[in-house]
Motif scaffolding. Structure first.
Motif, PDB file in Angstrom:
ATOM      1  N   SER A  19       0.854  -1.189   0.000  1.00 16.55           N
ATOM      2  CA  SER A  19       0.000   0.000   0.000  1.00 16.55           C
ATOM      3  C   SER A  19       0.891   1.241   0.000  1.00 16.55           C
ATOM      4  CB  SER A  19      -0.884   0.005   1.238  1.00 16.55           C
ATOM      5  OG  SER A  19      -0.116   0.367   2.364  1.00 16.55           O
ATOM      6  N   GLY A  20       0.291   2.392  -0.288  1.00 19.69           N
ATOM      7  CA  GLY A  20       1.055   3.637  -0.336  1.00 19.69           C
ATOM      8  C   GLY A  20       1.774   3.917   0.981  1.00 19.69           C
ATOM      9  N   GLY A  21       1.064   3.734   2.083  1.00 14.84           N
ATOM     10  CA  GLY A  21       1.672   4.007   3.387  1.00 14.84           C
ATOM     11  C   GLY A  21       2.840   3.072   3.660  1.00 14.84           C
ATOM     12  N   GLN A  22       2.660   1.800   3.278  1.00 12.56           N
ATOM     13  CA  GLN A  22       3.752   0.830   3.461  1.00 12.56           C
ATOM     14  C   GLN A  22       4.947   1.205   2.597  1.00 12.56           C
ATOM     15  OE1 GLN A  22       1.476  -2.638   2.408  1.00 12.56           O
ATOM     16  NE2 GLN A  22       0.990  -3.134   4.538  1.00 12.56           N
ATOM     17  N   GLN A  23       4.689   1.597   1.353  1.00 10.45           N
ATOM     18  CA  GLN A  23       5.797   1.981   0.474  1.00 10.45           C
ATOM     19  C   GLN A  23       6.549   3.175   1.044  1.00 10.45           C
ATOM     20  OE1 GLN A  23       5.258   2.195  -3.797  1.00 10.45           O
ATOM     21  NE2 GLN A  23       3.338   1.097  -3.652  1.00 10.45           N
ATOM     22  N   GLN A  24       5.804   4.143   1.547  1.00 11.00           N
ATOM     23  CA  GLN A  24       6.463   5.335   2.056  1.00 11.00           C
ATOM     24  C   GLN A  24       7.296   5.008   3.296  1.00 11.00           C
ATOM     25  OE1 GLN A  24       7.950   7.803   1.194  1.00 11.00           O
ATOM     26  NE2 GLN A  24       6.350   9.282   0.756  1.00 11.00           N
ATOM     27  N   ARG A  25       6.809   4.094   4.129  1.00 14.29           N
ATOM     28  CA  ARG A  25       7.599   3.728   5.314  1.00 14.29           C
ATOM     29  C   ARG A  25       8.860   2.972   4.901  1.00 14.29           C
ATOM     30  NH1 ARG A  25       3.934   0.595   9.114  1.00 14.29           N
ATOM     31  NH2 ARG A  25       2.653   0.261   7.273  1.00 14.29           N
ATOM     32  N   VAL A  26       8.740   2.134   3.863  1.00 14.55           N
ATOM     33  CA  VAL A  26       9.938   1.451   3.368  1.00 14.55           C
ATOM     34  C   VAL A  26      10.939   2.478   2.826  1.00 14.55           C
ATOM     35  CG1 VAL A  26      10.842  -0.113   1.605  1.00 14.55           C
ATOM     36  CG2 VAL A  26       8.770  -0.722   2.862  1.00 14.55           C
ATOM     37  N   ALA A  27      10.417   3.499   2.117  1.00 14.37           N
ATOM     38  CA  ALA A  27      11.313   4.523   1.561  1.00 14.37           C
ATOM     39  C   ALA A  27      12.050   5.250   2.688  1.00 14.37           C
ATOM     40  CB  ALA A  27      10.512   5.512   0.712  1.00 14.37           C
ATOM     41  N   ILE A  28      11.370   5.498   3.791  1.00 12.93           N
ATOM     42  CA  ILE A  28      12.019   6.175   4.917  1.00 12.93           C
ATOM     43  C   ILE A  28      13.095   5.274   5.522  1.00 12.93           C
ATOM     44  CG2 ILE A  28      11.662   7.126   7.229  1.00 12.93           C
ATOM     45  CD1 ILE A  28       8.869   8.034   6.259  1.00 12.93           C
ATOM     46  N   ALA A  84       0.805  12.044  -0.727  1.00 12.52           N
ATOM     47  CA  ALA A  84       0.235  11.129  -1.720  1.00 12.52           C
ATOM     48  C   ALA A  84      -0.596  10.032  -1.048  1.00 12.52           C
ATOM     49  CB  ALA A  84       1.353  10.500  -2.552  1.00 12.52           C
ATOM     50  N   LEU A  85      -0.760  10.142   0.260  1.00 12.01           N
ATOM     51  CA  LEU A  85      -1.389   9.035   0.998  1.00 12.01           C
ATOM     52  C   LEU A  85      -2.839   9.333   1.368  1.00 12.01           C
ATOM     53  CD1 LEU A  85       1.490   8.180   3.472  1.00 12.01           C
ATOM     54  CD2 LEU A  85       0.973   7.135   1.275  1.00 12.01           C
ATOM     55  N   ASP A  86      -3.630   8.250   1.452  1.00  8.62           N
ATOM     56  CA  ASP A  86      -4.981   8.384   1.983  1.00  8.62           C
ATOM     57  C   ASP A  86      -4.888   8.761   3.454  1.00  8.62           C
ATOM     58  OD1 ASP A  86      -6.036   7.644  -0.398  1.00  8.62           O
ATOM     59  OD2 ASP A  86      -6.161   5.521   0.102  1.00  8.62           O
ATOM     60  N   PRO A  87      -5.897   9.505   3.950  1.00  3.00           N
ATOM     61  CA  PRO A  87      -5.841   9.973   5.338  1.00  3.00           C
ATOM     62  C   PRO A  87      -5.575   8.851   6.356  1.00  3.00           C
ATOM     63  CG  PRO A  87      -7.675  10.987   4.188  1.00  3.00           C
ATOM     64  CD  PRO A  87      -7.046  10.034   3.220  1.00  3.00           C
ATOM     65  N   GLU A  88      -6.159   7.646   6.127  1.00  8.49           N
ATOM     66  CA  GLU A  88      -5.960   6.577   7.118  1.00  8.49           C
ATOM     67  C   GLU A  88      -4.498   6.134   7.169  1.00  8.49           C
ATOM     68  OE1 GLU A  88      -8.319   4.557   4.201  1.00  8.49           O
ATOM     69  OE2 GLU A  88      -8.233   6.737   4.318  1.00  8.49           O
ATOM     70  N   LEU A  89      -3.785   6.321   6.060  1.00 10.89           N
ATOM     71  CA  LEU A  89      -2.406   5.826   5.999  1.00 10.89           C
ATOM     72  C   LEU A  89      -1.411   6.860   6.518  1.00 10.89           C
ATOM     73  CD1 LEU A  89      -2.530   4.103   2.518  1.00 10.89           C
ATOM     74  CD2 LEU A  89      -2.857   3.085   4.763  1.00 10.89           C
ATOM     75  N   VAL A  90      -1.851   8.107   6.614  1.00 16.06           N
ATOM     76  CA  VAL A  90      -0.940   9.168   7.038  1.00 16.06           C
ATOM     77  C   VAL A  90      -0.406   8.875   8.430  1.00 16.06           C
ATOM     78  CG1 VAL A  90      -0.824  11.600   7.679  1.00 16.06           C
ATOM     79  CG2 VAL A  90      -1.938  10.926   5.561  1.00 16.06           C
ATOM     80  N   GLY A  91      -1.304   8.388   9.314  1.00 19.34           N
ATOM     81  CA  GLY A  91      -0.940   8.171  10.712  1.00 19.34           C
ATOM     82  C   GLY A  91       0.274   7.303  10.887  1.00 19.34           C
ATOM     83  N   GLU A  92       0.331   6.181  10.127  1.00 15.65           N
ATOM     84  CA  GLU A  92       1.445   5.250  10.327  1.00 15.65           C
ATOM     85  C   GLU A  92       2.783   5.860   9.920  1.00 15.65           C
ATOM     86  OE1 GLU A  92       0.701   2.475   6.326  1.00 15.65           O
ATOM     87  OE2 GLU A  92      -0.366   2.029   8.194  1.00 15.65           O
TER      88      GLU A  92
END
Ligand SMILES: Nc1ncnc2c1ncn2[C@@H]1O[C@H](COP(=O)(O)OP(=O)(O)OP(=O)(O)O)[C@@H](O)[C@H]1O
Ligand SMILES: [Mg+2]
Lengths: 245, 283
Positions: free
Chosen positions: A141-150, A169-177
Motif C-alpha cells: 500500500s502507499g503508506g507501506q511503500q512510504q515507510r519502506v522509503a524512509i 500522496a497518501l490516503d488519510p488513514e495511511l498518514v498516521g502510520e
C-alpha cells in the motif's frame, strides 16, 4: 557547536523565475524543522539543493561545518551523509523491499550482505513490515511503500534526513502510520528538515516552523508561535487561506 | 493481516457462477474445434482441387528428394545455429556497450558519444549485404597477417549491423526509466555507474526484452546471408540440391527446418512479452 546544516544566501533560478532568493537557514543537531509555504514557493527545490540534486546559482550550504556546494567536493560522498525521501516514494520496482533497503549499504558502504540484511530486517520489524521483506513494491500500500522509503534512507545512518511531503500522496488513514514513524525518529534524535502542507503534522513533530515566501524564509519560530500567532501579514494570509472558515 | 481461507464454504451464488463459467469454457472449446476443422477441410479441398496441384506437388513436395537433401541441409543448418548463437551474443553485448556510451554525460565523453551516435546511424542505414561484401571480400584483400576466416568476417558483419539496431532498443529502454529513479539512487549515495548498473539497467532490460528477442528472431534468418561469401548455410545447401535435382523440394525442407528452429525462440518471446504486459497491468 556548529549547526548540522547551514544555508547562506541560497539562490536558485529556473529560467526567468527566481525560486530561492538569498535564503538563510540553520538547523542544529537533533532539531526538526518544518518548511511550509504555498505550492511553488520552493520547498522541494531547497531540499533538492541541500542534497546536491540541483546546482545553486549563488550562496553556500555547509553540512557539519564543511562546505558541500564547492564544485570540487564529490557529491556522492556528501549524499551518503544525507537521506532524502520524496513525495512519490521512488522505491526501485525491480527489487524486493529488502533489496531496496540493502542496496546502498552493500554497494555504497561495502557492508556484508548478511549484516545489511540483518539490520534491514530489524528496521522492518520496528515498523511492522517484516513479513513484507521479500515482497515487491507494487504489492504494498502507499503508506507501506512510504515507510519502506524512509527506512531505506535510514540504513545509511544519515546525519540529516530530508522529507519532502512524505504524506501528501497518501490516503488519510495511511498518514498516521507514517507520522508515527517520523515521531519515533525524532525521539531517537534524528536531525530532520521536512516540507509539508499539513499544519497538524508540523505542529506535532517540528521544533521550528519556517514559512517560505518570495524565495526566503519570511517568518520562523516554534509551531505555536508561527502557526497560531503569526506576525507577518503574508504568513497570516497563507494560514487564513488554509484554515476552514 | 489476511485471514486464512480454511473454514470457507462458497455460497450458492458463487457455486452457480463457477458452474456457469465451466460450461462456457467447454462450449468455447467445442466451437473452436469445429470451426478449425471446417476451415482446414476447405483449405485442403481448395489446394488439392486446383488444376495445377499435381505438378506443384511433384516439383515442391517430392518425399524421396526431401530425404536425399535432408543431410546436406541439416549440415548447413548447423552452421546457421552456430552463427546465430555467436552473432546474437556478440550483437547484444556490443549493442549494450554502444547504448551505454551514448548515455555518458560530460564534455570529456563528447567524442565517445559522437562515435556511438554515428555508429548507430551508419550501421542501421547500411544494407547488411553491403557490410557482408565489404568485410568478407574487401578486408581479406588487405592481405594482413593472421586474417580470420571468411566465416568469422561474415559473422562480424552481422554483429556490426545488428548491434546498431540493438543499441537503439537498449537506449529506448534506458530512457524509459523515469529520472526520479536515478535521483533516488543518487540520493542514496550510489555513483552514476552504480545507479546505472543496479537501478536503471535491470529495469530497462526487462522492459525491452520482447523487442530484443524479436530482433534475435530476425537475425536467425539473416545469418544465412554469409553464404554470399562462400560458406554453405541451410538455404545455400538447399539451392545446390535444387539445382542437382531440377526440383524445389529442398527449399521446402529448409523452410520447414527454419520454422522448427524459430518456434522455441518465438515462443520464448511471446512468453516474455506476456509476462511483461502482466507486470505492467499488475501495478
Ligand atoms: N527543474 C525545474 N525546471 C524549471 N522550473 C522548476 C524546476 N523545478 C521546480 N521548478 C519551479 O520552481 C518553483 C518551485 O518549485 P518547488 O517544487 O520547489 O515548489 P514547492 O514549494 O515544493 O511546491 P509544492 O508545495 O507544490 O510541492 C515552481 O514554480 C516550479 O515550477
Ligand atoms: Mg514540493
Amino acid at each position: 557547536m556548529t549547526a548540522v546544516l547551514a544555508c547562506q544566501g541560497v539562490r536558485k533560478v529556473f529560467g526567468s523565475s527566481v525560486v530561492l532568493d538569498g535564503l538563510d537557514l540553520e538547523v542544529a543537531e537533533h532539531e526538526v524543522v518544518a518548511l511550509i509555504g504555498a505550492s511553488g514557493s520552493g520547498k522541494s527545490t531547497l531540499l533538492r539543493c541541500v542534497n546536491l540534486l540541483e546546482e545553486l546559482d549563488d550562496g553556500t550550504i555547509h553540512l557539519d561545518g564543511s562546505h558541500i556546494t564547492d564544485p570540487r567536493v564529490n557529491p556522492d560522498l556528501v549524499r551518503r551523509k544525507i537521506g532524502i525521501v520524496f513525495q512519490s516514494y521512488n522505491l526501485f520496482p525491480h527489487l524486493s523491499v529488502l533489496d531496496n533497503i540493502t542496496l546502498a549499504p552493500v554497494r555504497v558502504h561495502k557492508r556484508s550482505v548478511s549484516s545489511a540484511r540483518a539490520q534491514a530486517l530489524e528496521l522492518l520489524t520496528r515498523i511492522g513490515l517484516a513479513d513484507k521483506a521479500s515482497a515487491y513494491p507494487d504489492r504494498l500500500s502507499g503508506g507501506q511503500q512510504q515507510r519502506v522509503a524512509i527506512v531505506r534512507a535510514l540504513v545509511n545512518a544519515p546525519r540529516l534526513l530530508l522529507l519532502d511531503e512524505v504524506t501528501s500522496a497518501l490516503d488519510p488513514e495511511l498518514v498516521g502510520e507514517v507520522l508515527d514513524l517520523i515521531s519515533d525518529l525524532k525521539r531517537d534524535g534524528m536531525t530532520m528538515v521536512l516540507a509539508t502542507h499539513e499544519m497538524n503534522f508540523a505542529r506535532q513533530v517540528a521544533d521550528r516552523v519556517c514559512f517560505l515566501d518570495g524565495g526566503r524564509i519570511v517568518e520562523q519560530g516554534p509551531p505555536s508561535q508561527v502557526l497560531d500567532a503569526p506576525v507577518e501579514p503574508r504568513t497570516q494570509q497563507f494560514l487564513r487561506r488554509l484554515a476552514p472558515a | 493481516m489476511t485471514r486464512s481461507d480454511t473454514a470457507f464454504t462458497p455460497s450458492a451464488v458463487q457455486l452457480d457462477r463457477v458452474a456457469w463459467r465451466r460450461r462456457q469454457t467447454i462450449r468455447s472449446i467445442l466451437v473452436a474445434a469445429l470451426s478449425t476443422a471446417v476451415l482446414g477441410a476447405l483449405l485442403v479441398f481448395a489446394v488439392t482441387g486446383a488444376p495445377g496441384w499435381d505438378r506443384v506437388r511433384q516439383s515442391f513436395l517430392d518425399p524421396s528428394i526431401a530425404a536425399d537433401a535432408l543431410p546436406d541441409v541439416l549440415r548447413g543448418l548447423w552452421l546457421n545455429i552456430r552463427l546465430l548463437v555467436f552473432c546474437a551474443l556478440g550483437s547484444l553485448g556490443l549493442g549494450l556497450v554502444i547504448a551505454l556510451l551514448r548515455t555518458l554525460r560530460g564534455p570529456v565523453f563528447f567524442p565517445v558519444r559522437a562515435l556511438a551516435v554515428s555508429y548507430t546511424y551508419t550501421f542501421r542505414g547500411l544494407p547488411l549485404i553491403i557490410v557482408i561484401y565489404v568485410l568478407t571480400l574487401g578486408v581479406p584483400g588487405l592481405r594482413l597477417q593472421g586474417m580470420p576466416s571468411v566465416l568469422v568476417l561474415g559473422g562480424a558483419a552481422l554483429v556490426l549491423t545488428y548491434s546498431g539496431y540493438l543499441a537503439e532498443v537498449f537506449r529506448a529502454g534506458i530512457e524509459s526509466v523515469h529520472p526520479s529513479q536515478v535521483a533516488a539512487a543518487r540520493s542514496l549515495g550510489l555513483t552514476y555507474r552504480q545507479a546505472m548498473r543496479h537501478v536503471v539497467l535491470p529495469q530497462a532490460v526487462r522492459r525491452v526484452a520482447p523487442p530484443l528477442l524479436n530482433d534475435t528472431v530476425a537475425l536467425q534468418k539473416d545469418v544465412g546471408l554469409v553464404s554470399l561469401a562462400g560458406p554453405i548455410d541451410a538455404v545455400r545447401a538447399a539451392q545446390i540440391s535444387t539445382a542437382e535435382h531440377f526440383n524445389y523440394t529442398p527449399y521446402i525442407v529448409a523452410g520447414v527446418l527454419f520454422v522448427l528452429l524459430a518456434i522455441p525462440l518465438i515462443a520464448v518471446t511471446d512468453w516474455v512479452t506476456l509476462r511483461a504486459a502482466r507486470r505492467q497491468a499488475g501495478r
